[in-house]
Write a protein that holds these residues in place. Structure first.
Motif, PDB file in Angstrom:
ATOM      1  N   ARG A 131       1.731   3.691   2.300  1.00  0.00           N
ATOM      2  CA  ARG A 131       2.899   3.063   3.408  1.00  0.00           C
ATOM      3  C   ARG A 131       3.695   2.407   3.248  1.00  0.00           C
ATOM      4  NH1 ARG A 131       0.627   5.566   8.597  1.00  0.00           N
ATOM      5  NH2 ARG A 131      -2.641   6.118   8.965  1.00  0.00           N
ATOM      6  N   CYS A 132       3.414   1.436   2.863  1.00  0.00           N
ATOM      7  CA  CYS A 132       4.859   0.405   2.198  1.00  0.00           C
ATOM      8  C   CYS A 132       5.488   1.066   1.689  1.00  0.00           C
ATOM      9  CB  CYS A 132       4.099  -0.429   2.211  1.00  0.00           C
ATOM     10  SG  CYS A 132       2.504  -1.975   2.478  1.00  0.00           S
ATOM     11  N   CYS A 164       3.716  -3.097   8.281  1.00  0.00           N
ATOM     12  CA  CYS A 164       3.025  -1.658   7.831  1.00  0.00           C
ATOM     13  C   CYS A 164       1.408  -1.702   8.918  1.00  0.00           C
ATOM     14  CB  CYS A 164       2.788  -1.913   5.612  1.00  0.00           C
ATOM     15  SG  CYS A 164       1.554  -0.626   5.704  1.00  0.00           S
ATOM     16  N   VAL A 197      -0.975  -0.443   8.344  1.00  0.00           N
ATOM     17  CA  VAL A 197      -2.656  -0.068   7.673  1.00  0.00           C
ATOM     18  C   VAL A 197      -2.500  -1.103   7.189  1.00  0.00           C
ATOM     19  CG1 VAL A 197      -2.192   1.487   5.262  1.00  0.00           C
ATOM     20  CG2 VAL A 197      -4.008   0.528   6.592  1.00  0.00           C
ATOM     21  N   CYS A 198      -1.957  -1.770   5.794  1.00  0.00           N
ATOM     22  CA  CYS A 198      -2.017  -3.271   5.337  1.00  0.00           C
ATOM     23  C   CYS A 198      -1.227  -4.285   5.686  1.00  0.00           C
ATOM     24  CB  CYS A 198      -1.922  -2.938   3.831  1.00  0.00           C
ATOM     25  SG  CYS A 198      -0.246  -3.117   2.946  1.00  0.00           S
ATOM     26  N   CYS A 228       1.034  -1.080  -0.454  1.00  0.00           N
ATOM     27  CA  CYS A 228       0.002   0.067  -0.564  1.00  0.00           C
ATOM     28  C   CYS A 228       0.494   1.206   0.402  1.00  0.00           C
ATOM     29  CB  CYS A 228      -0.992  -0.045   1.351  1.00  0.00           C
ATOM     30  SG  CYS A 228      -0.111   0.584   2.670  1.00  0.00           S
TER      31      CYS A 228
HETATM   32 ZN    ZN Z   1       1.524  -1.286   3.839  1.00  0.00          ZN
END
Ligand code: ZN
Length: 390
Positions: A179-180, A251, A253-254, A177
């Motif tokens: 954020r990654c 991460c 979020v994911c 994602c």
């Molecule tokens: Zn992520």
């Protein structure tokens, strides 16, 4: 549902493609795409996706057309100056393909409206150029399991990738994602916008059509997606470079144990608004890039500890660094134990992760750790302009 005779004529060149055919066209006609922003990227995206036969397009933009937009935002005309961008784009799409349903949102995307609006679409394409929106859209797409097709442009360079938040048959996320790719936002004002830095007018066309191609592939399932690959395009050198991008199991979020499970205040997250009464730790010894350049010039012995992810070093790095990603640092302290009483300069992209690294090192008895203020972005900006920014 069989195609109408008008649709057979209109989409004849698609129907002739063996990999695409009637089945592919029907998938497009049933599909919906949300375009966030009707600007440089959104303009060609809306035109080409409508022309290709995407059944429903959401166009979201709170802005009005300005004369300075017309150099690249090709969906708007001179007589549209002063009109709502979303309405102007709707007019153009209706003229081009009356079969495409256009839903207009004359507002910005916010934590309050994002989930409700994004939930109505199969694919999301973020054509904005600010970090709070990118994190917001990125998180919302992961939470809802949507495909988020990323593109960005600046001066003569563009980037694109696909963040596929859908799950595969085993229930795993199909790809990384936002954020990654960018675990932390840059400090406010550090990355200039196109308004400040300029942009070559044809550049968004290239990136937008890569995004449109990926949208069509995600909808129809043909080809190999740009998932897990980060594409960089340089218009001046006319080169494409590709970097591998992996989902980070840590991460927030994911990842495997997500800590972000609902939308947050992204203005605050990106530092555009102070976070209440939580000041930055004042213990940090900071070092400016100018001071660090002097240390290098003088040949002062030191360890430059780069705590970014390996793929980020593939984009740019300062010579002579030792790379230990922040997440691995506590387990790998032995590798740098010789530096406990000597100068360690902690460095990341913009200075936030390296500040956390500084804290970890201080807790484990490292006595002379400085944090490189502004990270490699500041270094690339002020000291070594030959380095790529990202
Ligand atoms: Zn992520």
């Amino acid at each position: 549902m069989p195609l109408t005779s008008d649709q057979y004529q209109r989409y004849a060149r698609h129907l002739t493609l063996p990999e695409f055919g009637e089945a592919g066209q029907e998938k497009l006609l049933k599909a919906s795409v949300l375009l966030i922003g009707a600007g440089g990227l959104g303009s060609p995206l809306a035109l080409y996706l409508a022309a290709a036969g995407v059944g429903r397009l959401g166009i979201m933009d709170f802005d009005v057309v300005d004369t300075s937009n017309l150099q690249r935002q090709v969906i708007h005309r001179t007589q549209d100056v002063g009109r709502s961008k979303a309405q102007s784009a709707k007019r153009a799409v209706n003229d081009l393909n009356p079969g495409t349903v256009v839903e207009v949102y004359e507002e910005g995307i916010t934590s309050a409206n994002a989930l409700e609006i994004i939930a109505k679409y199969d694919v999301v394409i973020d054509g904005t150029d600010n970090f709070p929106t990118r994190y917001l859209v990125g998180d919302a797409c992961v939470l809802l399991g949507k495909v988020n097709i990323y593109g960005s442009i600046y001066r003569f360079e563009g980037q694109a990738t696909v963040f596929d938040g859908r799950r595969d048959a085993q229930g795993k996320r199909r790809g990384p994602c936002y954020r990654c790719l960018y675990p932390e936002p840059p400090p406010p004002g550090e990355v200039p916008s196109c308004a400040e830095g300029g942009v070559l007018g044809v550049l968004p066309g290239i990136i937008a059509l890569i995004q449109a191609t990926e949208a069509i592939k995600a909808i129809t399932g043909i080809g190999t997606p740009l998932t897990g690959r980060f594409l960089r395009y340089d218009a001046l050198g006319l080169t494409f470079r590709e970097l591998k991008l992996r989902r980070d199991p840590a991460c927030p979020v994911c990842g495997d144990h997500p800590t972000v499970t609902k939308l947050i205040d992204y203005q605050q997250f990106c530092g555009y608004r102070p976070a209440g009464a939580a000041p930055e730790p004042a213990t940090a010894a900071e070092m400016s890039v100018a001071e660090y350049a002097k240390i290098r010039d003088a040949g002062t012995p030191h360890l430059l500890l780069d705590v970014r992810e390996p793929f980020e070093l593939g984009i740019c790095q300062i010579e002579g660094n030792v790379n230990i990603p922040l997440g691995q640092l506590p387990a790998r302290l032995a590798e740098i134990a010789a530096w406990k009483d000597k100068l360690v300069v902690s460095q990341c992209k913009s200075g936030r992760r390296s500040q956390k690294a500084q804290d970890i090192l201080a807790k484990h008895g490292f006595t002379k750790v400085s944090n490189l203020t502004g990270g490699i972005l500041a270094w690339a900006d002020q000291i070594d302009q030959s380095l790529s920014s990202y």
